[in-house]
Structures are given as structure tokens and as C-alpha cells.
Design a protein around this motif. Structure first.
Motif, PDB file in Angstrom:
ATOM      1  N   UNK A 377       0.826  -1.209   0.000  1.00  0.00           N
ATOM      2  CA  UNK A 377       0.000   0.000   0.000  1.00  0.00           C
ATOM      3  C   UNK A 377       0.859   1.257   0.000  1.00  0.00           C
ATOM      4  N   UNK A 378       1.879   1.280   0.867  1.00  0.00           N
ATOM      5  CA  UNK A 378       2.782   2.439   0.901  1.00  0.00           C
ATOM      6  C   UNK A 378       3.552   2.562  -0.411  1.00  0.00           C
ATOM      7  N   UNK A 379       3.923   1.421  -0.996  1.00  0.00           N
ATOM      8  CA  UNK A 379       4.636   1.447  -2.274  1.00  0.00           C
ATOM      9  C   UNK A 379       3.760   2.071  -3.366  1.00  0.00           C
ATOM     10  N   UNK A 380       2.459   1.842  -3.311  1.00  0.00           N
ATOM     11  CA  UNK A 380       1.572   2.458  -4.315  1.00  0.00           C
ATOM     12  C   UNK A 380       1.624   3.979  -4.226  1.00  0.00           C
ATOM     13  N   UNK A 381       1.761   4.513  -3.007  1.00  0.00           N
ATOM     14  CA  UNK A 381       1.870   5.969  -2.842  1.00  0.00           C
ATOM     15  C   UNK A 381       3.188   6.464  -3.447  1.00  0.00           C
ATOM     16  N   UNK A 382       4.272   5.723  -3.200  1.00  0.00           N
ATOM     17  CA  UNK A 382       5.571   6.118  -3.762  1.00  0.00           C
ATOM     18  C   UNK A 382       5.528   6.110  -5.282  1.00  0.00           C
ATOM     19  N   UNK A 383       4.858   5.112  -5.851  1.00  0.00           N
ATOM     20  CA  UNK A 383       4.726   5.079  -7.311  1.00  0.00           C
ATOM     21  C   UNK A 383       3.915   6.277  -7.815  1.00  0.00           C
ATOM     22  N   UNK A 388       4.122   7.023 -11.653  1.00  0.00           N
ATOM     23  CA  UNK A 388       4.067   5.686 -12.234  1.00  0.00           C
ATOM     24  C   UNK A 388       2.690   5.108 -11.925  1.00  0.00           C
ATOM     25  N   UNK A 389       1.687   5.580 -12.636  1.00  0.00           N
ATOM     26  CA  UNK A 389       0.303   5.299 -12.270  1.00  0.00           C
ATOM     27  C   UNK A 389      -0.065   3.828 -12.393  1.00  0.00           C
ATOM     28  N   UNK A 390       0.407   3.168 -13.459  1.00  0.00           N
ATOM     29  CA  UNK A 390       0.052   1.759 -13.641  1.00  0.00           C
ATOM     30  C   UNK A 390       0.616   0.913 -12.505  1.00  0.00           C
ATOM     31  N   UNK A 391       1.862   1.179 -12.135  1.00  0.00           N
ATOM     32  CA  UNK A 391       2.469   0.435 -11.028  1.00  0.00           C
ATOM     33  C   UNK A 391       1.763   0.753  -9.708  1.00  0.00           C
ATOM     34  N   UNK A 392       1.346   1.998  -9.554  1.00  0.00           N
ATOM     35  CA  UNK A 392       0.630   2.380  -8.331  1.00  0.00           C
ATOM     36  C   UNK A 392      -0.672   1.594  -8.209  1.00  0.00           C
ATOM     37  N   UNK A 393      -1.402   1.478  -9.324  1.00  0.00           N
ATOM     38  CA  UNK A 393      -2.663   0.734  -9.278  1.00  0.00           C
ATOM     39  C   UNK A 393      -2.431  -0.740  -8.969  1.00  0.00           C
ATOM     40  N   UNK A 394      -1.385  -1.308  -9.562  1.00  0.00           N
ATOM     41  CA  UNK A 394      -1.099  -2.721  -9.318  1.00  0.00           C
ATOM     42  C   UNK A 394      -0.711  -2.957  -7.857  1.00  0.00           C
ATOM     43  N   UNK A 395       0.131  -2.095  -7.285  1.00  0.00           N
ATOM     44  CA  UNK A 395       0.515  -2.248  -5.874  1.00  0.00           C
ATOM     45  C   UNK A 395      -0.683  -2.070  -4.962  1.00  0.00           C
ATOM     46  N   UNK A 396      -1.545  -1.121  -5.287  1.00  0.00           N
ATOM     47  CA  UNK A 396      -2.740  -0.896  -4.470  1.00  0.00           C
ATOM     48  C   UNK A 396      -3.667  -2.102  -4.519  1.00  0.00           C
ATOM     49  N   UNK A 397      -3.823  -2.681  -5.725  1.00  0.00           N
ATOM     50  CA  UNK A 397      -4.650  -3.891  -5.844  1.00  0.00           C
ATOM     51  C   UNK A 397      -4.064  -5.046  -5.040  1.00  0.00           C
ATOM     52  N   UNK A 420      -7.900   5.783  -4.333  1.00  0.00           N
ATOM     53  CA  UNK A 420      -7.179   6.959  -4.826  1.00  0.00           C
ATOM     54  C   UNK A 420      -6.368   6.606  -6.077  1.00  0.00           C
ATOM     55  N   UNK A 421      -5.702   5.453  -6.060  1.00  0.00           N
ATOM     56  CA  UNK A 421      -4.896   5.032  -7.212  1.00  0.00           C
ATOM     57  C   UNK A 421      -5.761   4.836  -8.444  1.00  0.00           C
ATOM     58  N   UNK A 422      -7.032   4.444  -8.243  1.00  0.00           N
ATOM     59  CA  UNK A 422      -7.943   4.221  -9.365  1.00  0.00           C
ATOM     60  C   UNK A 422      -8.858   5.423  -9.622  1.00  0.00           C
ATOM     61  N   UNK A 423      -8.554   6.570  -8.970  1.00  0.00           N
ATOM     62  CA  UNK A 423      -9.320   7.811  -9.164  1.00  0.00           C
ATOM     63  C   UNK A 423     -10.804   7.628  -8.870  1.00  0.00           C
ATOM     64  N   UNK A 424     -11.130   6.737  -7.936  1.00  0.00           N
ATOM     65  CA  UNK A 424     -12.515   6.567  -7.477  1.00  0.00           C
ATOM     66  C   UNK A 424     -12.706   7.524  -6.305  1.00  0.00           C
ATOM     67  N   UNK A 425     -12.992   8.793  -6.634  1.00  0.00           N
ATOM     68  CA  UNK A 425     -12.944   9.838  -5.606  1.00  0.00           C
ATOM     69  C   UNK A 425     -14.083   9.733  -4.610  1.00  0.00           C
ATOM     70  N   UNK A 634      -8.035   4.212 -20.525  1.00  0.00           N
ATOM     71  CA  UNK A 634      -9.347   4.497 -19.947  1.00  0.00           C
ATOM     72  C   UNK A 634      -9.347   5.825 -19.181  1.00  0.00           C
ATOM     73  N   UNK A 635      -8.563   6.796 -19.684  1.00  0.00           N
ATOM     74  CA  UNK A 635      -8.541   8.140 -19.111  1.00  0.00           C
ATOM     75  C   UNK A 635      -9.425   9.019 -20.003  1.00  0.00           C
ATOM     76  N   UNK A 636     -10.734   8.931 -19.759  1.00  0.00           N
ATOM     77  CA  UNK A 636     -11.708   9.537 -20.669  1.00  0.00           C
ATOM     78  C   UNK A 636     -11.701  11.058 -20.615  1.00  0.00           C
ATOM     79  N   UNK A 637     -11.433  11.629 -19.442  1.00  0.00           N
ATOM     80  CA  UNK A 637     -11.408  13.095 -19.355  1.00  0.00           C
ATOM     81  C   UNK A 637     -10.255  13.657 -20.185  1.00  0.00           C
ATOM     82  N   UNK A 638      -9.078  13.023 -20.073  1.00  0.00           N
ATOM     83  CA  UNK A 638      -7.921  13.469 -20.858  1.00  0.00           C
ATOM     84  C   UNK A 638      -8.166  13.261 -22.354  1.00  0.00           C
ATOM     85  N   UNK A 639      -8.817  12.132 -22.694  1.00  0.00           N
ATOM     86  CA  UNK A 639      -9.149  11.886 -24.095  1.00  0.00           C
ATOM     87  C   UNK A 639     -10.073  12.986 -24.631  1.00  0.00           C
TER      88      UNK A 639
END
Length: 894
Positions: A377-383, A388-397, A420-425, A634-639
């Protein structure tokens, strides 16, 4: 080998301006690159003609890493090339190899020290900070200078009066020695020895530790005016560093703080492993108790500012009285003592925003204790801190899958970080709210809760939470993360001025706490607000400092973000080539980090640069690549935001139907689905311009007024001026010349105040067109002259083309026969740009004006051309242009 004469063209693109310098490594000339008109330095290498192809091939291979070093304090190598002139093989006309570099004004540090003597400790520290960042950036790219010395540092004047130190000759020193440049005073051989490390004296290849030894020699020389090891001959000086201990700087300059002597002795240690590991660590040691510039304290702390605003006292996650948590900050620990120690170090690094250290510690933790959920979990924050968003999501999962059985607080934290890593605010807001209720003294929980609430549109409540944190006793209440989060919250809420103020306070607090990476994050936030307020020139130095801080700490993700922001600011300032270089560096970092969203951002911004330079084919490819990347992520807002840019490109290419479809679809998504008012404003603006092209003036005005409302609410002064300039064009097309003139003159004044010459030049061109249609057409000449003055060296090809079209309109209305002929000839450049870049609107307008200007003496051909333009404009949907072409064809020759 004779000198090259001024005007000589090298390799078909570099025109020699003048001779600059000469040394054993070659002759240096000032040259102008033909395409960009940029001044560069070109070094002609002295080598037999027969060996030139082999030399170029070897240098291109050896210097490939050097070309990747893009840093504000490193002179960039632009090209390794070969010139084969035409004509006889005589002096000046034989094949030779060359190197092209950035051109630097100023003097070398060596010349400066000879001229003024030793520097003050304060000035030495200032230059040392710049050189340290350059060396660390160089070493991070796996490049060793090998010949770092005062003669290879240029002091470049700046507008602030404080020179910028730039490292030159990167990678040009052959390992183990080689010929040295000799200056006018014959110092080459002395210099060759004075900066060599002991291991280089013994014949070993240079290493990063060798560069740091040379840095120590240079610092000693700067602060004392002398080099540490002298001797009657270079050989004697070389032997001294092998057998004698480093001299004391105190013996030469009494009164320096003790840290100076200790630091320089360590720099000059006989054994490489005894020296500092990096230039940043060297600099920190040198600053230990030495001269230091303290940042100014915040004008008012957060809680005082909120109280003075008249806002109600902040509320918390519950109605219970505030109580400080008595829990142990360590929480659950891994079974391995080594993993437990590393985990504690990693958490402390996260608190200081030190992502590289946190990553190093926490990656080791999960390797030693792979089932330890809090470690993942802490590693996901460091990512996430490293982007490093993809790695953050994987560590959080992974952490969430392992979290069953944890105590309630730590289980909630694992869930919150996963959301937070998956932007589920919405879910993150709920989880962090519960955590903050349990621990109302936690800066991590409070700031994360506030950020989640802000992303959900609860900005006022988020600021209340942050104000409550700031009222806690020190050190909690003075944590820089509180102000940094407040900067984010106020920016999301559209209060750009408040965002800048909070970022300023975050910088001050982080500097006092000795948190350089948190300083970097706050500088980026401050610079972003400055840019939104139309102060791009002030934003650039802050972003360069942020990149330097990140590179010095090995934080490549943060450096990439700072480089991205630098590129945007350079675009604002009209420095498109510089922006392109920054975007290329950012894309390289993104690929090294396996970070597709960062690469998408680089591609998208590169598309914007290509658009402004009139390269629409490239702009289209880069922008489509960006939207594809965001769609896959799947970053629809940026798209949706970059679909606005795609619509902008398609509009200029003449595909008005597809552009309108994309813009309307994106604007609706940005408004309803994502609530992104900044990008919605951009979509509305582009729709307004498109409908102006179509001649739908009432609807165009409506969209532009909506844009104006959104941009004024966010305090985006530069974009407000841009919108009013478009409204002036609508008013002119509708025949409301007085209204158009008022708008145009207000925009010119705004851009002048914001110090944006290219934008002011475009506004002056609009003003000239308005004046032509009004009561005082002769005043259009003055506005046109000002537009030409402001844009004559602009890299914005589209803006420069619009000024040429305005010149044609002034000549058509007011010019003599000769002026009309000259203006018609000058349309060749816009026509060529339009044909090359597939700029249909520009192409049709330029053809129309050329036909009108050449009608006298060739009326039949001109009328035929105007008929063609009218028909093509109708077919593509440019109804406003079609109407004008029809009127010019029907009316008498002017």
C-alpha cells in the motif's frame, strides 16, 4: 587549416557568421541555422580529410548519450556532422567533421576568476547549486564529463543580473587524457592537470567520482582564488595530490564556516569511494552551516487567512472535540527486522515527498515480505509520487488482496489508497473521511480527504478541513503538505490567485523543513498558477528549479512533469524549438519509466507545437496518437480534452463537419460528465472560431461569450484576452466596428501588460483589420507596423502568416500599385506554408488576397481565381470567406 569565411554554408544549413575561438580541439564559429534562424556554435574539428567519415561515425556513436542530456545548465550538443564542400581541396575547402552546440553569450568562469579574483561564499554557493544540478543530470544520463574545469563553465548573463552557469564540452574529453585546449595565456597544460583526480593521474578512466573531485577543485578555486595543489610544473602538481592530504581552505580564507573545510576535504579525498555519492549531497554538506538564503515567511498562516475571510470555523469528520491520536505511527510491522527497518525509513521518506528514497526502501520491503499488505500500500503511494500510475494501481490492488485481518485503521488506509490510485474519488472520500475521524491529527489523512472532496466538487468543505489541520500545534500545523493541497483545492475551484498564494506558502514551509522534493512540487503548483494568470515569463525559472531539484534527487517522474510544464511555458513565450526539446526529453523519460500517460501528454503537447508551427500533418498524427493512448488507458477526461485539440487541427485543415462534431461532443462531455470547466472553455472557444468561419455569427458569439464567462471565473487573464480577440473578429464580421475596435485595443493593452509580444502582435493585426473598416483607415498602417515589429522573429508560423495577410489587406485598401505588388509577392510564404501544412482556410484567404492584389493588369485571371476561391470556400463550409471572395470579384478593381 584556414579559417572559414563569413557567409560560408556548412552542410547545407549552417551559415557562418563569425570566428569565435580556436584551440587544440578545433576552431569554433558562430553560425546561423537556416531553417530556424537560430544562432549556434559550430566547432570545426581538425582531422585529416581521409579520416573524417570514420571520425564522424565514432563521435556519433560515443556522443549519443550526450545528446540526451537536456538541462538548463548544460550546453546541449545539437549535431555531430560532416561537411564536404564543393570546389578545390584547399584550405577552407576540404572535408571536415563538426559539432554543433547551443550558442552561449558571456565569459568562461576561468576568465571571470582571472578578471575579478575569488568569489564570495554566497556567490560560490549560488553557482555551485547550478553546477551540481548539471553534474547530477549528466551522471543520471550515464555520461561522464571527464574534463570538468573552470574553462568549461560559461557564465551566461540573465535578465535578473545573476549569471547562469552552463557546463560545456560535455563528453568531449577522451578517457585517460588527450589534447587540451590552450587559452590565450597558455594555461591548457596546467588546466589539464589541475582538475584531474588522483586516479586519472594514475592513468585510470574517469568516473562520476572523478567529476566530483574536479568539482571540489573548482569550488576551492572559486572561494579562495587559488587551486588546491600547486607546483613548479604540472608533473609536480600531479604528484602532490597522490602523496599529500588535501589542503585546508581555512588556511587560505579564515572565517569560513567549518562545513566548508570538511566538505572540500571530502571532495578532494584520495580514494574515490571516500568522496560524495552525488553533487547534490556535496551541495547539501556545503550548505550545512554556511551562507544560506532563507525564504521569506508566509504573509499569514492558513488559519489566519481563513479567519480574516469571515468564513465559519472548520468542521471535521465528526462532531467530537479534537483530540490528538495516541496511536504508534509505526502501526503493523513486517516480521523481518530488516524489512521493518526499511518500512519505517520508507514511511518517513513518503512524509518528506522523497519518492526515490521511498521507492528504494519499499520495493525492498515487499521483496523481503511479499505478503505484507501495508508495504504494498505504501509502495503504491511512492509510485504515484513518481507518476508511475500503472504500477501504483497494481501495488494498491495487491495490498487490498492481502489486507484481510489488518486492524481497522490500516485496513481502511489500504482501501483508501486503492480508491485513490484508481481515481474513485467518491469511495476515497468516504474512506479517508473515516480515517480522519479516527486520527484528526494526521496530515496524510486530512490532506487526502480534502483532495478527494475537492475532486468531488466540495471545495469549501475541503478548505475547512485544511484550515483545521493548520490550527494544530507545530510541527503538524506547519506541514507544507497542507498548503500544497490547498493550492490544488483552490485551483480546482477556479481561484487561481489563491492557488498561487498557497503554493508560495508551501514553498516557504518546505524550504524551512529541508524537503527539496516537496519544494519542487510546490514550485510546479506556483508556476501553473502563474501561467494561468498570464505570467508565463515568471513561471519558467521556478519550473527549471523544480526540474533541477528532482533530477538532483533522482526523481525522474517529477522531473518529467516539470519539463512538461516548462515546455508549455516556452510555448506561451513563443520559444517553440526550446519547447520541442523539452517535450522530447519528457517523452524519453516517460518511455524509460514505462509511463504511457506521461508519454501521451508529451505527444499531445508536441502536437500543439506542430500546429502552431503550421505542421498540420504532424500535429494530426501526434494528437491522434495521444487520444488513442488515453483511450487505451481508460482516461476519458484526458481523451475528451485532447479531442478538443483534434477538432482544432481538423478545423484548420478544412474538415469543418468532423471538427464541429468532435468539438460539440467533447464540450458536452467536459461539461456534464467530467466537470472540467477549463477544457470546456477551450472547446467552446474552438467552436466559436469554427462557427465564425462558417459565417454563423450569432452562434459564434454565444459560444465565445460562454468561454469568456468560464475563463474570467477562473482568473485566466491571458485566455480572457484571447477570447476577446476572437469576439473582436466576430464584431468586425457583423459590421460593429466601434465594438470591435474597443475590444481589439483592450486586448492589445492586456497582452502588452502581460509581456506576451507574439500574442500582442496577433492582436495588433486584428486591430489593423478593424481600423481598415472604420472611420480612420490610415491608422491601420501604424497597427500593422506594430504587428510586424512584434512578430518578425516569431516561431509561431500561423501567427506570422496572419500578419502577412493583414499586410495584404492594408495594401489592397490603402496601398500604391508598388505596395500592392510587394504585398502580393510577400504572400508566397503563407501560400507555401498553407500548401505544405494542408491549412485550407489560410490557403483560400491567401489565394483570394493575391488575386485581388494582382487584378490590375491581369483582370481575367484574377477574376477566375476569385471565382474558384468562392466555389471552394462554399464547398468546404467557409461561408464568410466565400462571401468576401464573391464581393471582391463582383466589385471594381482597387
Amino acid at each position: 587549416m584556414g579559417r572559414l569565411a563569413p557567409g560560408t554554408v556548412i552542410a547545407g544549413r549552417y551559415r557562418v557568421l563569425s570566428f569565435a575561438a580556436e584551440g587544440a580541439q578545433g576552431t569554433v564559429y558562430a553560425v546561423e541555422e537556416s531553417a530556424s534562424r537560430e544562432r549556434l556554435a559550430l566547432r570545426r574539428l581538425g582531422a585529416p580529410a581521409a579520416s573524417v567519415p570514420r571520425l564522424v561515425k565514432r563521435l556519433a556513436r560515443e556522443l549519443r548519450p550526450v545528446r540526451k542530456v537536456v538541462h538548463p545548465h548544460v550546453c546541449q550538443l545539437r549535431e555531430v556532422g560532416e561537411h564536404t564542400p564543393e570546389g578545390a581541396a584547399e584550405d577552407g575547402a576540404v572535408p571536415f567533421a563538426f559539432l554543433a552546440f547551443d550558442w552561449l553569450e558571456g565569459e568562461t568562469l576561468a576568465a571571470h576568476l582571472r578578471r575579478v579574483g575569488r568569489l564570495t561564499p554566497e556567490r560560490t554557493l549560488l553557482l555551485a547549486a547550478q553546477l551540481a544540478s548539471a553534474l547530477d543530470a549528466t551522471h543520471a544520463a550515464r555520461v561522464i564529463h571527464g574534463d570538468f574545469k573552470s574553462g568549461h563553465v560559461m557564465l551566461v548573463p540573465t535578465s535578473s543580473g545573476i549569471p547562469s552557469a552552463v557546463v560545456t564540452d560535455l563528453g568531449l574529453k577522451a578517457p585517460g587524457g588527450g589534447e587540451e585546449d590552450t587559452d590565450a595565456e597558455g594555461q591548457g597544460t596546467v588546466d589539464a592537470v589541475a582538475y584531474l583526480s588522483p586516479e586519472q593521474v594514475e592513468g585510470e578512466a574517469p568516473t562520476p567520482a572523478s567529476d566530483l573531485y574536479a568539482f571540489g577543485v573548482l569550488l576551492f578555486e572559486m572561494v579562495t582564488g587559488e587551486r588546491p595543489f600547486g607546483g613548479e610544473t604540472p608533473a609536480v602538481a600531479a604528484v602532490k595530490r597522490l602523496v599529500e592530504p588535501p589542503p585546508s581552505v581555512d588556511a587560505r580564507i579564515p572565517g569560513l564556516p567549518p562545513c566548508w573545510d570538511a566538505t572540500l576535504r571530502r571532495c578532494l579525498a584520495r580514494r574515490p569511494e571516500e568522496r560524495f555519492a552525488s553533487a547534490a549531497l556535496l551541495l547539501e554538506a556545503l550548505k550545512g552551516q554556511g551562507p544560506r538564503h532563507e525564504p521569506p515567511p508566509p504573509e499569514r498562516p492558513f488559519s489566519v487567512a481563513l479567519a480574516e475571510s469571515g468564513a465559519p470555523l472548520p468542521s471535521r469528520a465528526s462532531d467530537e472535540p479534537l483530540r490528538l491520536s495516541r496511536r504508534s505511527w509505526r502501526g503493523t510491522q513486517p516480521a523481518s527486522p530488516e524489512a521493518a527497518r526499511l518500512y519505517s525509513d520508507g514511511l518517513l521518506a513518503l512524509q518528506h515527498h522523497d519518492a526515490p528514497l521511498a521507492l528504494a526502501r519499499l520495493e525492498r520491503v515487499v521483496a523481503l515480505a511479499p505478503e505484507f499488505a501495508p508495504g504494498h500500500s505504501a509502495l503504491s503511494v511512492a509510485y504515484r509520487l513518481s507518476f508511475l500510475d500503472a504500477r501504483a494501481r497494481e501495488s494498491a490492488r495487491r495490498a487490498r488482496a492481502l489486507s484481510e485481518g489488518l486492524p481497522r485503521e490500516e485496513h481502511l488506509l489500504v482501501l483508501a489508497r486503492d480508491h485513490e490510485a484508481h481515481a474513485d474519488w467518491a469511495a476515497a472520500r468516504e474512506a479517508y473521511g473515516q480515517l480522519f475521524g479516527l486520527c484528526p491529527d494526521s496530515v496524510e489523512y486530512g490532506t487526502a480527504w480534502a483532495a478527494a472532496r475537492a475532486f468531488m466538487g466540495q471545495g469549501r468543505e475541503a478548505l475547512d478541513t485544511l484550515a483545521g489541520l493548520s490550527r494544530l500545534p507545530e510541527p503538524v500545523g506547519g506541514d507544507a503538505r497542507i498548503e500544497l493541497t490547498a493550492s490544488l483545492v483552490t485551483m480546482l475551484g477556479g481561484d487561481v490567485t489563491a492557488s498561487r498564494r498557497h503554493a508560495e506558502w508551501a514553498v516557504a514551509r518546505a524550504e524551512r523543513a529541508g524537503q527539496p522534493l516537496l519544494v519542487a512540487s510546490a514550485l510546479v503548483a506556483w508556476a501553473y498558477a502563474q501561467r494561468q494568470l498570464g505570467e508565463s515569463a515568471r513561471a519558467l525559472p521556478a519550473l527549471e528549479d523544480a526540474a533541477r531539484l528532482c533530477l538532483g534527487r533522482g526523481e525522474r517522474g517529477g522531473a518529467a512533469r516539470a519539463l512538461a510544464a516548462c515546455a508549455l511555458v516556452r510555448i506561451d513565450l513563443g520559444r517553440l524549438r526550446d519547447a520541442q526539446g523539452g517535450l522530447e526529453a519528457m517523452a524519453r523519460l516517460a518511455r524509460e519509466l514505462a509511463h504511457p500517460s506521461l508519454e501521451a501528454e508529451a505527444q499531445g503537447n508536441a502536437g500543439w507545437v506542430a500546429f502552431q508551427r503550421g505542421e498540420l500533418t504532424r500535429a494530426l498524427a501526434r494528437t491522434r496518437r495521444t487520444t488513442d493512448l488515453y483511450r487505451r488507458l481508460d482516461l476519458r477526461a484526458e481523451e475528451a480534452a485532447f479531442n478538443v485539440q483534434l477538432g482544432m487541427v481538423l478545423r484548420e485543415r478544412g474538415d469543418l463537419d468532423e471538427a464541429q462534431r468532435l468539438l460539440e461532443q467533447s464540450r458536452q462531455s467536459l461539461n456534464i460528465v467530467f466537470g472540467d470547466e477549463a477544457s470546456e472553455g477551450w472547446a467552446s472557444y474552438e467552436l466559436g472560431l469554427l462557427l465564425l468561419d462558417r459565417g454563423e455569427l450569432v452562434t459564434a458569439r454565444g459560444w465565445l461569450e460562454r468561454t469568456l464567462e468560464l475563463r474570467r471565473a477562473r482568473g485566466q487573464q491571458a485566455l480572457v484576452a484571447e477570447t476577446e480577440r476572437a469576439l473582436a473578429r466576430v464584431a468586425l464580421a457583423a459590421g460593429r466596428t466601434e465594438e470591435a475596435l474597443g475590444l481589439a485595443e483592450r486586448v492589445c493593452a492586456a497582452y502588452a501588460e502581460q509581456r506576451q509580444p507574439m500574442q500582442e502582435g496577433g492582436a495588433q493585426a486584428v486591430r489593423a483589420r478593424v481600423l481598415l473598416a472604420g472611420r480612420a483607415p490610415e491608422r491601420a498602417r501604424e497597427a500593422l507596423a506594430r504587428a510586424q515589429e512584434l512578430t518578425h522573429a516569431s516561431e509561431y508560423a500561423l501567427a506570422a502568416a496572419q500578419v502577412e495577410l493583414t499586410r495584404a489587406r492594408v495594401a489592397l485598401r490603402l496601398g500604391t500599385a508598388e505596395e500592392r505588388r510587394t504585398a502580393a509577392a510577400a504572400l508566397h510564404a503563407p501560400l507555401e506554408l498553407a500548401a505544405r501544412g494542408h491549412l485550407m482556410g489560410l490557403l483560400l484567404e491567401a489565394r483570394m488576397l493575391r488575386a485581388a492584389l494582382t487584378r490590375e493588369g491581369a483582370e481575367a485571371a484574377a477574376l477566375a481565381e476569385l471565382k474558384k476561391v468562392e466555389a471552394e470556400a462554399h464547398r468546404l463550409g467557409y461561408r464568410l470567406l466565400a462571401t468576401e471572395a464573391g464581393a471582391l470579384g463582383a466589385g471594381p478593381a482597387r
